[in-house]
Design an enzyme around this catalytic site. Sequence first.
Site, PDB file in Angstrom:
ATOM      1  N   SER A 192       0.844  -1.189   0.000  1.00 48.79           N
ATOM      2  CA  SER A 192       0.000   0.000   0.000  1.00 48.79           C
ATOM      3  C   SER A 192       0.887   1.249   0.000  1.00 48.79           C
ATOM      4  O   SER A 192       1.765   1.361  -0.862  1.00 48.79           O
ATOM      5  CB  SER A 192      -0.950  -0.051   1.202  1.00 48.79           C
ATOM      6  OG  SER A 192      -2.058   0.786   1.034  1.00 48.79           O
ATOM      7  N   ASP A 434      -8.889  -5.020  -6.280  1.00 52.29           N
ATOM      8  CA  ASP A 434      -8.515  -3.968  -5.339  1.00 52.29           C
ATOM      9  C   ASP A 434      -8.789  -2.613  -5.986  1.00 52.29           C
ATOM     10  O   ASP A 434      -8.224  -2.306  -7.043  1.00 52.29           O
ATOM     11  CB  ASP A 434      -7.031  -4.099  -4.991  1.00 52.29           C
ATOM     12  CG  ASP A 434      -6.496  -2.929  -4.181  1.00 52.29           C
ATOM     13  OD1 ASP A 434      -7.306  -2.185  -3.576  1.00 52.29           O
ATOM     14  OD2 ASP A 434      -5.260  -2.758  -4.144  1.00 52.29           O
ATOM     15  N   HIS A 459      -6.300  -6.143  -1.991  1.00 54.10           N
ATOM     16  CA  HIS A 459      -5.245  -5.241  -1.540  1.00 54.10           C
ATOM     17  C   HIS A 459      -4.190  -5.968  -0.695  1.00 54.10           C
ATOM     18  O   HIS A 459      -4.499  -6.515   0.364  1.00 54.10           O
ATOM     19  CB  HIS A 459      -5.873  -4.111  -0.721  1.00 54.10           C
ATOM     20  CG  HIS A 459      -5.019  -2.898  -0.575  1.00 54.10           C
ATOM     21  ND1 HIS A 459      -4.654  -2.104  -1.634  1.00 54.10           N
ATOM     22  CD2 HIS A 459      -4.444  -2.326   0.518  1.00 54.10           C
ATOM     23  CE1 HIS A 459      -3.920  -1.095  -1.210  1.00 54.10           C
ATOM     24  NE2 HIS A 459      -3.758  -1.208   0.089  1.00 54.10           N
TER      25      HIS A 459
END
Length: 507
Positions: A192, A434, A459
């Site tokens: 991320s 995602d 994700h």
Amino acid sequence: MDSVRHSFHHQLLFFSLISLSYVSGTQFSLPRLGALRRTIRNELDIESISSLPKDFKTFFYSQTLDHFNYKPESFTCFQQRYVINSKYWGGANTSSPILVYFGAEESLDYDLSGIGILTDNAPRFKALLVYIEHRFYGKSIPCGSSEAALRNASIRGYFTSAQAIADYAAIILHIKKTFFAKNSPVIVIGGSYGGMLAAWFRLKYPHVALGALASSAPILYFDELAPHVGYYAIVTKDFKETSESCYETIRKSWDEIDKVASKSNGLSILSMKFKTCEKLKRSFDLKDFLDSIYSEVAQYDHPPSYPLNIICRGIDGAPKGTDILGRIFAGVVAYMGNNSCYDMNEFNRPNDETYIGWRWQTCSEMVMPIGHENNDSMFPPSPFNLNKFIRKCKSLFGVRPRPHWVTTYYGGHDLKLVLHRFASNIIFSNGLRDPYSSGGVLENISDSVVAVYTVNGSHCLDILPEKKSDPVWLIKQRKTEVGIIESWISKYYTDLIMFRDRTRVSS
């Protein structure tokens, strides 16, 4: 005395604005980043960090506050936490690799338990494992607490991504020196926002890291590189593919909320219908709460539980005759559990370290223009408004966001052309379910800057711990990533031998 009074009022103003910021106005909360789903973090809170295996050793490094100036205050130090696991390391004599995980916008505690790629592959690589906490989070905060640090306008100016990756470089070099591991190749890994840091680190510090794995890193969600609506377009697509009726119910629910709210006692009706812990003061707070739920289940739709399926089964499985809002509430209960009440600030807690820290980061440099549009979106229109965003940030922190800085400092425009010319050894991994993959790198840029994605992935799924229940496509994705990293290390060892031979000949 006046200066003390001014400081006190400034502090009060700051925290009152934090409390009101993103739950005020009518702009929906920005979807959170983070390698781990919020509910997983909550579970890890309950499981004390003391349950970690004895192989994990915690250290603190005296870190420089400002890496880029030579003012006296720049040399102020703070204690930055990092954790080492040397159980499987082959040792410096064999030049065994070092796998480094970059902590991001939360305490490192969550990553030690929740990230699996390092421990799962340590025996295979005979690797030394290192986890580094991001400055201003967890136990790595100048001024002692995040509240104190972010209250101090002078200190919070050092809360940047550039300072953070410079921290990582300093600690990695310190560890290599401490372990006499000069010739051990370093692979940096992040998910991320941490994935963005890993990719940027490889670009800025290629002499420190041999390669980077950037999982679910939306490095293109800046400065108009990706469509503003990309995130929510994928959320809508995920729901529509899961259940057309679930998608339709959600799409129709926003007008229904407005219709009920317009009644004289409408907010009381909505409060009772959704069992809110406090009576709603406006219908937008309920909408923002639901928006955050739908975003979370799409972003972290991990197997084997698949939370998006859970919420849609709740909506679709409500008793016959249940009205639209009753079905929506059934979905909330299915996902969040049958609670006595539901906190509308569940996703926006002003006293949460991640919430406060990430608010600053988005208000300074990490400006990600995410919004809703019409089309066939299941969400009500709410386009990203940069001017409103700037005003809000100025009221909060007294600074103007720099929406173009990320692409200025790290690049982004003409990414394929630019990185093809000078970048190497970066894996951009994504799952196409995602929503943040809409800002990810989804095609190979060169032979060694590659995109590895799965159609069904979510994700940061590839860097979570391996499970027996993992689907074949996920196992294959991880195997591909590990194979690429092995090829980098193998080539490095070849180059290392060649360099040594040339050195001997020349001497």
